[in-house]
Design a protein around this motif. Structure first.
Motif: not given
Length: 353
Positions: A106-124
């Motif tokens: 809606l804002a016509r802006a790119p999105m960056v995702l910060e995925w730090y991963g403390d606690g692991g990364v669940r595969n769901d």
């Protein structure tokens, strides 16, 4: 540049590694004069929806971090109204990523995702879906990048950006008293300090001293283990220390030992290596610490207490240092530049720059 951060819970709610990482990025951008907005749950008193703190504008969309559904419902409109140049969202909880993606569109802006991963990364299903919504995903280490590739994230979507340190601050602190080995971490069930203590016990017939920085629920057990191993007279348990006190300890030490079983990025070890320490890492599958010492002549990777003891002995042949400019690429200014270059590249590729 106006950057909108999305994190239902912030470091002002919960002091987690993920929240500290996002707070650091906000501080880097604010210090460089950028317009920083954080969309989150309210953590301040009063009825007002926005709050200014250290030149960062916080937007409280809900009253508490448990209100996930309400936050996700209000986020897209709030982001669109803020008109950001970049939307930068935390990956946890994954539901907010979906809402942030809609808001970024809606804002016509790119999105960056910060995925730090403390606690692991669940595969769901939710996390796989969230991983596909961002234009770019930042991770702190190759370890977390591997976890995300297992979710199906393509290599081109990932960028490894380490936690920053302040090299000017390192140089400004006077070294503490000389010790041979220093260890620093919260002394909880994941500390695995026993590996270092057992390794040091193998060296009883040698002259050495060690400092353990940090406190926690397992401290008494570790102090008792040091006593049982008859090495407690050579180890100082310093407890919690300020950053300046920790840097002083690192600049005075010859070796920094990293033995924790879980570590998505070894920030304390990085401070120590920049402060001149030789790095010794006990390898664990869920730790990225070995990535800092691979291919480095002042770094050792071990897999047992015997190897750790041998590495401490071998490190004795290396020169003592109080600073190491090899880690200049991790300075705050360098990491800030990497974020800004990444933002502008996304804007250009999206035709929004």
């Amino acid at each position: 540049m106006r950057v909108a951060f999305v994190s239902l819970a912030t470091v002002h709610h919960r002091d987690t590694e993920t929240n500290r990482r996002l707070q650091t990025i906000c501080e880097l951008l604010e210090e460089a004069g950028h317009d920083v907005h954080v969309f989150c749950a309210q953590f301040w008193d009063g009825e007002h929806d926005t709050f200014e703190r250290e030149d960062v504008t916080y937007h409280g969309l809900v009253g508490e971090p448990d209100a996930r559904s309400a936050f996700a419902l209000r986020l897209p409109t709030a982001l669109a109204g803020a008109k950001p140049d970049i939307v930068h969202a935390s990956a946890n909880p994954p539901g907010q990523v979906v809402a942030a993606s809609v808001g970024a569109t809606l804002a016509r802006a790119p999105m960056v995702l910060e995925w730090y991963g403390d606690g692991g990364v669940r595969n769901d299903r939710w996390r796989r879906w969230a991983a596909g919504r961002a234009d770019r995903i930042h991770v702190p280490s190759e370890l977390v990048a591997t976890w995300l590739r297992e979710l199906g994230v393509g290599e081109d979507a990932l960028e490894t950006v380490p936690n920053p340190i302040d090299l000017e601050r390192v140089r400004s602190v006077e070294p503490d008293d000389r010790v041979d080995v220093v260890y620093a971490r919260r002394l909880d069930e994941g500390a695995n300090l026993e590996s270092l203590l057992l390794g040091l016990a193998e060296l009883r017939d040698r002259d050495w001293s060690a400092t353990v920085v940090g406190d926690g629920p397992e401290r008494e057990r570790y102090e008792q283990l040091a006593s049982d191993l008859r090495i407690d007279d050579r180890i100082t348990f310093a407890g919690d220390c300020s950053l300046e006190e920790r840097i002083a300890a690192y600049r005075g030490a010859h070796v920094f030992a990293q033995t924790a079983e879980h570590c998505v990025f070894p920030t304390e070890m990085l401070w120590a290596l920049a402060s001149g320490c030789v790095g010794i890492v006990e390898y664990h599958a869920d730790s990225s610490a070995h990535e800092l010492v691979e291919g480095w002549d002042r770094g050792f990777r071990t897999t047992s207490e015997d190897e750790l003891a041998d590495a401490i002995v071998a490190a004795g042949d290396l020169e003592y240092r109080e600073y190491d400019d090899r880690f200049a690429a991790y300075d705050r200014s360098e990491i800030l530049d990497r974020y800004l270059v990444g933002y502008r590249t996304l804007q250009e590729s999206s035709g929004l720059f």
